[in-house]
Scaffold this motif. Sequence first.
Motif, PDB file in Angstrom:
ATOM      1  N   VAL A 143       7.476   8.175   4.688  1.00 30.12           N
ATOM      2  CA  VAL A 143       7.171   9.519   4.182  1.00 30.12           C
ATOM      3  C   VAL A 143       8.220  10.526   4.633  1.00 30.12           C
ATOM      4  O   VAL A 143       8.917  10.329   5.634  1.00 30.12           O
ATOM      5  CB  VAL A 143       5.784  10.022   4.658  1.00 30.12           C
ATOM      6  N   VAL A 177      -4.004  11.253   5.602  1.00 32.90           N
ATOM      7  CA  VAL A 177      -3.221  10.823   4.446  1.00 32.90           C
ATOM      8  C   VAL A 177      -2.761   9.405   4.747  1.00 32.90           C
ATOM      9  O   VAL A 177      -1.782   9.175   5.460  1.00 32.90           O
ATOM     10  CB  VAL A 177      -2.024  11.765   4.197  1.00 32.90           C
ATOM     11  N   GLU A 178      -3.502   8.435   4.236  1.00 33.14           N
ATOM     12  CA  GLU A 178      -3.272   7.026   4.554  1.00 33.14           C
ATOM     13  C   GLU A 178      -2.161   6.475   3.648  1.00 33.14           C
ATOM     14  O   GLU A 178      -2.286   6.510   2.422  1.00 33.14           O
ATOM     15  CB  GLU A 178      -4.559   6.237   4.370  1.00 33.14           C
ATOM     16  N   VAL A 179      -1.098   5.980   4.253  1.00 35.45           N
ATOM     17  CA  VAL A 179       0.085   5.536   3.514  1.00 35.45           C
ATOM     18  C   VAL A 179       0.014   4.022   3.355  1.00 35.45           C
ATOM     19  O   VAL A 179       0.086   3.271   4.333  1.00 35.45           O
ATOM     20  CB  VAL A 179       1.364   5.972   4.253  1.00 35.45           C
ATOM     21  N   LYS A 180      -0.126   3.563   2.130  1.00 32.26           N
ATOM     22  CA  LYS A 180      -0.408   2.152   1.886  1.00 32.26           C
ATOM     23  C   LYS A 180       0.778   1.246   2.207  1.00 32.26           C
ATOM     24  O   LYS A 180       0.579   0.102   2.636  1.00 32.26           O
ATOM     25  CB  LYS A 180      -0.894   1.965   0.453  1.00 32.26           C
ATOM     26  N   LEU A 234       5.755  10.530  -0.748  1.00 34.19           N
ATOM     27  CA  LEU A 234       5.569   9.086  -0.605  1.00 34.19           C
ATOM     28  C   LEU A 234       6.820   8.371  -1.085  1.00 34.19           C
ATOM     29  O   LEU A 234       7.111   8.328  -2.281  1.00 34.19           O
ATOM     30  CB  LEU A 234       4.344   8.623  -1.389  1.00 34.19           C
ATOM     31  N   HIS A 288      -0.385   4.238  -4.000  1.00 35.60           N
ATOM     32  CA  HIS A 288       0.516   4.487  -2.884  1.00 35.60           C
ATOM     33  C   HIS A 288      -0.133   5.190  -1.693  1.00 35.60           C
ATOM     34  O   HIS A 288       0.370   5.102  -0.569  1.00 35.60           O
ATOM     35  CB  HIS A 288       1.714   5.318  -3.357  1.00 35.60           C
ATOM     36  N   VAL A 289      -1.238   5.865  -1.925  1.00 37.39           N
ATOM     37  CA  VAL A 289      -1.792   6.702  -0.871  1.00 37.39           C
ATOM     38  C   VAL A 289      -3.287   6.897  -1.089  1.00 37.39           C
ATOM     39  O   VAL A 289      -3.780   6.831  -2.226  1.00 37.39           O
ATOM     40  CB  VAL A 289      -1.072   8.077  -0.848  1.00 37.39           C
ATOM     41  N   GLY A 343      -0.655   6.622   8.854  1.00 38.10           N
ATOM     42  CA  GLY A 343      -0.424   7.722   7.934  1.00 38.10           C
ATOM     43  C   GLY A 343      -0.227   9.039   8.635  1.00 38.10           C
ATOM     44  O   GLY A 343       0.031   9.096   9.842  1.00 38.10           O
ATOM     45  N   GLU A 355      -6.918   9.143  -4.367  1.00 36.77           N
ATOM     46  CA  GLU A 355      -6.364   7.814  -4.123  1.00 36.77           C
ATOM     47  C   GLU A 355      -5.566   7.359  -5.345  1.00 36.77           C
ATOM     48  O   GLU A 355      -5.974   7.584  -6.486  1.00 36.77           O
ATOM     49  CB  GLU A 355      -7.450   6.796  -3.812  1.00 36.77           C
TER      50      GLU A 355
END
Length: 236
Positions: free
Chosen positions: A149, A111-114, A222, A37-38, A59, A34
């Motif tokens: 992304v 992959v969680e993209v904030k 990212l 950004h991600v 994500g 973590e």
Amino acid sequence: MNYAFARLWVLGVLTAASGTAAAQASDYLRTVFENPHVRVVELLMPVGASLPGHVQPPGVRISAGKARFRLVASDGSAQVLDYDPGQIQWVGEPERRTWTAVAGEAHVFFVEVKSAATGTVPAEPALAADHASRIDPEGHRAVIDNAHVRVLDGFGPAGAVSPPHSHPPTVLVSLSKSRFRVTIDGRTRVFDFEPYLVRWNNHFTHQWTLLAGEPRVVMVELKSADGDPAYKRRRR
């Protein structure tokens, strides 16, 4: 045993069982990386296990195995969904569902993209002239490109050579074992990618030769990190 004591004993057993089940469910999800950004979360659970009411942020989803899930939404609607080995998927909205593994190997990287989670669209970064997908498109195939992304699917045979190319800030997820000879800043070393390795790279430029194995490396770039001074070029 009187009625009141029996009732309390049963309630205690049920509460303990519920707490144990919740703890076990949470153990199926592990944060492996973590930064601002991600976040990368690894799902690994056996057949029959469930994640009740799991909320999954937007994500990229990368499946490491072949698995079948039963997904039940909050309105009670259900669907059966298969994940195949190496499958890469973008999900742009948060989801709240109960996940149950019904067959196969339930092993997925989220992959969680904030920036997507907050609804903040980053400025579109320019694609560098020496970007990996331009210099070596066969070894770095772009499979997803959206406002948040760009995802490259890295794949190639033993003996493959990739000339000097660059990568912006990227999360790497390796799905297989492979060995590379890598040159960065004139220094050469041998580097192994292990199955299920997750790592972060800042901006960097390199070249490589694939020595052994059949690599499968998913690279999630990212776009929100591309212009972040904290992740500017650092050669490794």
